[in-house]
Write a protein that holds these residues in place. Structure first.
Motif, PDB file in Angstrom:
ATOM      1  N   GLN A 143       0.815  -1.213   0.000  1.00  9.83           N
ATOM      2  CA  GLN A 143       0.000   0.000   0.000  1.00  9.83           C
ATOM      3  C   GLN A 143       0.855   1.272   0.000  1.00  9.83           C
ATOM      4  O   GLN A 143       0.506   2.259  -0.637  1.00  9.83           O
ATOM      5  CB  GLN A 143      -0.905  -0.013   1.231  1.00  9.83           C
ATOM      6  CG  GLN A 143      -1.904   1.095   1.287  1.00  9.83           C
ATOM      7  CD  GLN A 143      -2.797   0.970   2.515  1.00  9.83           C
ATOM      8  OE1 GLN A 143      -2.591   0.108   3.372  1.00  9.83           O
ATOM      9  NE2 GLN A 143      -3.785   1.822   2.592  1.00  9.83           N
ATOM     10  N   HIS A 144       1.964   1.265   0.705  1.00 10.18           N
ATOM     11  CA  HIS A 144       2.765   2.478   0.893  1.00 10.18           C
ATOM     12  C   HIS A 144       4.174   2.360   0.325  1.00 10.18           C
ATOM     13  O   HIS A 144       5.080   3.078   0.762  1.00 10.18           O
ATOM     14  CB  HIS A 144       2.864   2.814   2.385  1.00 10.18           C
ATOM     15  CG  HIS A 144       1.541   3.063   3.026  1.00 10.18           C
ATOM     16  ND1 HIS A 144       0.783   4.168   2.754  1.00 10.18           N
ATOM     17  CD2 HIS A 144       0.830   2.321   3.916  1.00 10.18           C
ATOM     18  CE1 HIS A 144      -0.344   4.111   3.457  1.00 10.18           C
ATOM     19  NE2 HIS A 144      -0.338   2.995   4.162  1.00 10.18           N
ATOM     20  N   GLY A 145       4.382   1.480  -0.641  1.00 12.21           N
ATOM     21  CA  GLY A 145       5.710   1.238  -1.195  1.00 12.21           C
ATOM     22  C   GLY A 145       6.376   2.481  -1.751  1.00 12.21           C
ATOM     23  O   GLY A 145       7.575   2.685  -1.563  1.00 12.21           O
ATOM     24  N   ASP A 146       5.604   3.334  -2.425  1.00 12.58           N
ATOM     25  CA  ASP A 146       6.204   4.538  -3.010  1.00 12.58           C
ATOM     26  C   ASP A 146       6.686   5.506  -1.929  1.00 12.58           C
ATOM     27  O   ASP A 146       7.751   6.117  -2.061  1.00 12.58           O
ATOM     28  CB  ASP A 146       5.228   5.233  -3.960  1.00 12.58           C
ATOM     29  CG  ASP A 146       3.902   5.577  -3.306  1.00 12.58           C
ATOM     30  OD1 ASP A 146       3.538   4.946  -2.297  1.00 12.58           O
ATOM     31  OD2 ASP A 146       3.217   6.486  -3.820  1.00 12.58           O
ATOM     32  N   LYS A 147       5.940   5.614  -0.840  1.00 14.24           N
ATOM     33  CA  LYS A 147       6.356   6.488   0.255  1.00 14.24           C
ATOM     34  C   LYS A 147       7.601   5.934   0.957  1.00 14.24           C
ATOM     35  O   LYS A 147       8.491   6.689   1.352  1.00 14.24           O
ATOM     36  CB  LYS A 147       5.228   6.636   1.276  1.00 14.24           C
ATOM     37  CG  LYS A 147       4.034   7.396   0.741  1.00 14.24           C
ATOM     38  CD  LYS A 147       2.936   7.467   1.765  1.00 14.24           C
ATOM     39  CE  LYS A 147       1.707   8.138   1.181  1.00 14.24           C
ATOM     40  NZ  LYS A 147       0.598   8.139   2.142  1.00 14.24           N
ATOM     41  N   ILE A 148       7.649   4.615   1.084  1.00 13.73           N
ATOM     42  CA  ILE A 148       8.805   3.982   1.715  1.00 13.73           C
ATOM     43  C   ILE A 148      10.048   4.191   0.852  1.00 13.73           C
ATOM     44  O   ILE A 148      11.115   4.529   1.362  1.00 13.73           O
ATOM     45  CB  ILE A 148       8.532   2.487   1.960  1.00 13.73           C
ATOM     46  CG1 ILE A 148       7.388   2.313   2.971  1.00 13.73           C
ATOM     47  CG2 ILE A 148       9.794   1.780   2.459  1.00 13.73           C
ATOM     48  CD1 ILE A 148       6.876   0.898   3.092  1.00 13.73           C
ATOM     49  N   ASP A 149       9.912   3.998  -0.462  1.00 12.07           N
ATOM     50  CA  ASP A 149      11.037   4.218  -1.374  1.00 12.07           C
ATOM     51  C   ASP A 149      11.529   5.661  -1.295  1.00 12.07           C
ATOM     52  O   ASP A 149      12.736   5.917  -1.291  1.00 12.07           O
ATOM     53  CB  ASP A 149      10.651   3.891  -2.819  1.00 12.07           C
ATOM     54  CG  ASP A 149      10.644   2.408  -3.104  1.00 12.07           C
ATOM     55  OD1 ASP A 149      11.160   1.624  -2.274  1.00 12.07           O
ATOM     56  OD2 ASP A 149      10.114   2.020  -4.168  1.00 12.07           O
ATOM     57  N   HIS A 150      10.594   6.598  -1.236  1.00 16.78           N
ATOM     58  CA  HIS A 150      10.967   8.011  -1.126  1.00 16.78           C
ATOM     59  C   HIS A 150      11.735   8.259   0.169  1.00 16.78           C
ATOM     60  O   HIS A 150      12.736   8.988   0.189  1.00 16.78           O
ATOM     61  CB  HIS A 150       9.716   8.885  -1.198  1.00 16.78           C
ATOM     62  CG  HIS A 150       9.998  10.348  -1.060  1.00 16.78           C
ATOM     63  ND1 HIS A 150      10.645  11.074  -2.030  1.00 16.78           N
ATOM     64  CD2 HIS A 150       9.749  11.209  -0.038  1.00 16.78           C
ATOM     65  CE1 HIS A 150      10.763  12.331  -1.622  1.00 16.78           C
ATOM     66  NE2 HIS A 150      10.229  12.437  -0.415  1.00 16.78           N
ATOM     67  N   GLY A 151      11.288   7.649   1.260  1.00 13.62           N
ATOM     68  CA  GLY A 151      11.967   7.800   2.545  1.00 13.62           C
ATOM     69  C   GLY A 151      13.367   7.209   2.535  1.00 13.62           C
ATOM     70  O   GLY A 151      14.298   7.782   3.104  1.00 13.62           O
ATOM     71  N   ILE A 152      13.513   6.069   1.875  1.00 13.49           N
ATOM     72  CA  ILE A 152      14.835   5.445   1.769  1.00 13.49           C
ATOM     73  C   ILE A 152      15.773   6.357   0.989  1.00 13.49           C
ATOM     74  O   ILE A 152      16.926   6.564   1.378  1.00 13.49           O
ATOM     75  CB  ILE A 152      14.732   4.052   1.120  1.00 13.49           C
ATOM     76  CG1 ILE A 152      14.016   3.077   2.066  1.00 13.49           C
ATOM     77  CG2 ILE A 152      16.111   3.518   0.732  1.00 13.49           C
ATOM     78  CD1 ILE A 152      13.657   1.754   1.430  1.00 13.49           C
ATOM     79  N   ASP A 153      15.277   6.910  -0.130  1.00 17.56           N
ATOM     80  CA  ASP A 153      16.097   7.821  -0.936  1.00 17.56           C
ATOM     81  C   ASP A 153      16.502   9.058  -0.140  1.00 17.56           C
ATOM     82  O   ASP A 153      17.651   9.500  -0.187  1.00 17.56           O
ATOM     83  CB  ASP A 153      15.352   8.248  -2.199  1.00 17.56           C
ATOM     84  CG  ASP A 153      15.226   7.145  -3.219  1.00 17.56           C
ATOM     85  OD1 ASP A 153      16.048   6.201  -3.195  1.00 17.56           O
ATOM     86  OD2 ASP A 153      14.306   7.224  -4.063  1.00 17.56           O
ATOM     87  N   LYS A 154      15.556   9.613   0.591  1.00 12.28           N
ATOM     88  CA  LYS A 154      15.830  10.815   1.374  1.00 12.28           C
ATOM     89  C   LYS A 154      16.863  10.535   2.468  1.00 12.28           C
ATOM     90  O   LYS A 154      17.791  11.323   2.671  1.00 12.28           O
ATOM     91  CB  LYS A 154      14.529  11.329   1.996  1.00 12.28           C
ATOM     92  CG  LYS A 154      14.664  12.646   2.702  1.00 12.28           C
ATOM     93  CD  LYS A 154      13.316  13.146   3.184  1.00 12.28           C
ATOM     94  CE  LYS A 154      13.459  14.472   3.906  1.00 12.28           C
ATOM     95  NZ  LYS A 154      12.161  14.972   4.370  1.00 12.28           N
ATOM     96  N   ALA A 155      16.725   9.394   3.142  1.00 18.26           N
ATOM     97  CA  ALA A 155      17.689   9.029   4.181  1.00 18.26           C
ATOM     98  C   ALA A 155      19.067   8.795   3.577  1.00 18.26           C
ATOM     99  O   ALA A 155      20.080   9.235   4.141  1.00 18.26           O
ATOM    100  CB  ALA A 155      17.214   7.778   4.915  1.00 18.26           C
ATOM    101  N   ALA A 156      19.119   8.147   2.423  1.00 21.20           N
ATOM    102  CA  ALA A 156      20.408   7.887   1.767  1.00 21.20           C
ATOM    103  C   ALA A 156      21.093   9.197   1.373  1.00 21.20           C
ATOM    104  O   ALA A 156      22.302   9.348   1.559  1.00 21.20           O
ATOM    105  CB  ALA A 156      20.204   6.993   0.549  1.00 21.20           C
ATOM    106  N   ARG A 157      20.320  10.143   0.824  1.00 19.16           N
ATOM    107  CA  ARG A 157      20.899  11.446   0.457  1.00 19.16           C
ATOM    108  C   ARG A 157      21.439  12.175   1.678  1.00 19.16           C
ATOM    109  O   ARG A 157      22.530  12.747   1.640  1.00 19.16           O
ATOM    110  CB  ARG A 157      19.852  12.318  -0.241  1.00 19.16           C
ATOM    111  CG  ARG A 157      19.654  12.031  -1.701  1.00 19.16           C
ATOM    112  CD  ARG A 157      18.830  13.109  -2.387  1.00 19.16           C
ATOM    113  NE  ARG A 157      17.583  13.429  -1.706  1.00 19.16           N
ATOM    114  CZ  ARG A 157      16.435  12.798  -1.914  1.00 19.16           C
ATOM    115  NH1 ARG A 157      16.367  11.819  -2.785  1.00 19.16           N
ATOM    116  NH2 ARG A 157      15.343  13.148  -1.264  1.00 19.16           N
TER     117      ARG A 157
END
Length: 79
Positions: free
Chosen positions: A24-38
């Motif tokens: 359900q929230h995969g896109d939000k999780i991916d965005h969070g992972i990208d933001k944390a990595a940056r």
């Protein structure tokens, strides 16, 4: 029934719920992972960029596998 069997039986409903949430929230999780990595990459001034990128990709792959489990199927094999 052994300890591991009872643990698996108790965790099965949670695994299904996590799979549904990942789907359900995969896109939000991916965005969070990208933001944390940056953020981590900026804080380390690029010193560990390759490791950060590798770790974030593995996390995204794990979320993808979890989201497929939410569909009621078994997870695809890890690559």
């Amino acid at each position: 029934m052994g300890f591991m069997d009872s643990l698996k039986a108790k965790l099965s409903p949670a695994k299904d719920k996590v799979g549904g949430l990942a789907q359900q929230h995969g896109d939000k999780i991916d965005h969070g992972i990208d933001k944390a990595a940056r953020t981590v990459d900026q804080k380390t001034k690029g010193k560990y960029s390759d490791k950060i990128e590798s770790g974030s990709q593995k996390a995204k792959d794990a979320i993808d596998r979890l989201s497929h489990m939410g569909e009621g199927g078994t997870p695809p094999p890890a690559s």
